[in-house]
Enzyme design. Structure first.
Site, PDB file in Angstrom:
ATOM      1  N   LEU A  82       0.826  -1.207   0.000  1.00  0.00           N
ATOM      2  CA  LEU A  82       0.000   0.000   0.000  1.00  0.00           C
ATOM      3  C   LEU A  82       0.861   1.258   0.000  1.00  0.00           C
ATOM      4  CD1 LEU A  82      -2.858   1.301   0.243  1.00  0.00           C
ATOM      5  CD2 LEU A  82      -2.574   1.148   2.736  1.00  0.00           C
ATOM      6  N   ALA A 126       3.471   8.509  -0.042  1.00  0.00           N
ATOM      7  CA  ALA A 126       2.080   8.162   0.287  1.00  0.00           C
ATOM      8  C   ALA A 126       2.089   7.084   1.351  1.00  0.00           C
ATOM      9  CB  ALA A 126       1.333   7.689  -0.960  1.00  0.00           C
ATOM     10  N   GLU A 130       1.543   0.283   9.948  1.00  0.00           N
ATOM     11  CA  GLU A 130       0.077   0.131   9.887  1.00  0.00           C
ATOM     12  C   GLU A 130      -0.641   1.337  10.476  1.00  0.00           C
ATOM     13  OE1 GLU A 130      -2.039  -3.419  10.192  1.00  0.00           O
ATOM     14  OE2 GLU A 130      -0.309  -4.696   9.847  1.00  0.00           O
ATOM     15  N   GLY A 131      -0.091   2.497  10.190  1.00  0.00           N
ATOM     16  CA  GLY A 131      -0.672   3.754  10.664  1.00  0.00           C
ATOM     17  C   GLY A 131       0.061   4.247  11.893  1.00  0.00           C
TER      18      GLY A 131
END
Length: 381
Positions: free
Chosen positions: A125, A130, A365-366
């Protein structure tokens, strides 16, 4: 402290995984960290216990275990070797889109080999510009008949080069923002290339590389969900996978607490064990309270997933579990190093490794800053 409200089967599973972890995984943990190589021996031992298929539905060769049980697996492995626990967190992250969104054809092709331990998967991702703002990705997927042509690159990809299957997010409509993202299953042998091996602070036994897409052709049948649903797939997945990172953080914290507790019992100063000094007792008490609180937040979020999230609480609950557990792992490992003094700062004890491994649980993961944004947004909605 012993976790409450677990079934007898979950207690038995914890005991079995802890025995594996202590007997086989822990003795190799320092070498895995020092070498920076994927822990194949550890993975093979886990395959012998059918652990790779724990969260995959029985229809596709897995065990179909609930998310609390999956958290226990990651937690117990992370207690001794965080790099080994990451194998299962990454596979869970990568298989969730398939389980929840893919066609039966895609599920039947890719899930059984992963369940058997014959294949592994990675989740693609993030990009160089990004990360937290995933919708700003630049990777493209252009339809060409019965195929898509993928171009671009993905950064910070765990187990890149090791995995056989890659769940890749790319823009099918670059002008549509988040609504222009689509998701694809890509096989390594279809022309993927990989960047340099990142030299990392921790989690060194989990290779991290750039995944390079240079005109990679993917059958349209390998699209996961509809065109333009990729961002929804990604966020739906992260809501359910953050519990694995929370469990990993809990395991690291528990491992550090166990090491520190054992040390202060035998270490003497001023003629008595340092465990008798109240200042150190208070440190241990705070470490234990935070670790148990993080565990309960994690199990609650897992239970919401298992219950189908009927009241829409999972987004905030998963973010809270991941954020609090990551902060706890960092705080507990830091205090554990302090309790061991000079020894904690050396590689003779595993605390410095645990402290380095803990840091990433606040980032991937954030980031924990993003998790706080998510929690606040859900509160104020």
């Amino acid at each position: 402290m012993q976790p409450m409200n677990l079934s007898p089967e979950q207690h038995e599973f914890r005991a079995a995984v802890r025995a594996l972890a202590e007997d086989r995984i822990a003795p190799r943990a320092a070498e895995v960290d020092a070498s920076g190589e994927f822990p194949w021996d550890n993975f093979k031992d886990c395959v012998e216990m059918d652990l790779p298929g724990l969260g995959i539905p029985e229809a596709y060769g897995g065990s179909g275990a609930d998310h609390v049980t999956q958290a226990i697996l990651v937690e117990e492995l992370a207690r001794v070797c965080a790099s080994t626990s990451l194998i299962f967190a990454v596979n869970a992250l990568s298989t969730l889109p398939l389980v929840n969104w893919a066609s039966e054809e895609v599920k039947a092709r890719y899930l059984p080999p992963i369940a058997r331990g014959e294949s592994q998967a990675s989740y693609c991702l993030s990009e160089a510009d990004a990360g937290s703002d995933a919708a700003a990705m630049k990777a493209r997927a252009v339809r060409d008949g019965d195929e898509y042509v993928l171009s671009g690159s993905k950064y910070w990809i765990s187990n890149a080069g090791i995995s056989d299957v890659y769940v890749v997010f790319a823009k099918t409509d670059p002008d549509a923002g988040a609504s222009g993202v689509s998701c694809f299953v890509v096989e390594r042998d279809w022309g993927l290339r990989f960047g340099k091996l990142e030299k990392k602070l921790g989690m060194r036994g989990s290779p991290t590389r750039e995944v390079i897409l240079d005109g990679v052709r993917v059958p349209a049948a390998n699209r996961v969900g509809e065109e333009g649903e990729g961002f929804k797939v990604a966020m739906h997945t992260l809501d359910r996978s953050r519990t694995s990172i929370a469990a990993q953080a809990v395991g690291i914290a528990q491992g550090a607490l166990d090491q520190a507790t054992a040390y202060v019992k035998q270490r003497k100063a001023f003629g008595r064990p340092i465990a008798e000094f109240q200042g150190l007792q208070f440190m241990l008490a705070d470490m234990a309270m935070r670790t148990e609180a993080a565990r309960m937040l994690t199990y609650r979020a897992c239970a919401l997933i298992d219950d189908g999230d009927p009241e829409g609480q999972l987004t905030a609950a998963g973010a809270a579990a991941k954020c609090f557990a990551g902060d706890t792992a960092m705080a507990v490992t830091t205090d554990a190093v302090q309790l061991l003094g000079g020894y904690g700062y050396t590689q003779d004890f595993p605390l410095e490794r645990m402290m380095r491994d803990a840091k990433i649980t606040q980032i991937y993961e954030g980031t924990n800053q993003i998790q706080r944004v998510v929690i606040a947004r859900e509160l104020l909605r």
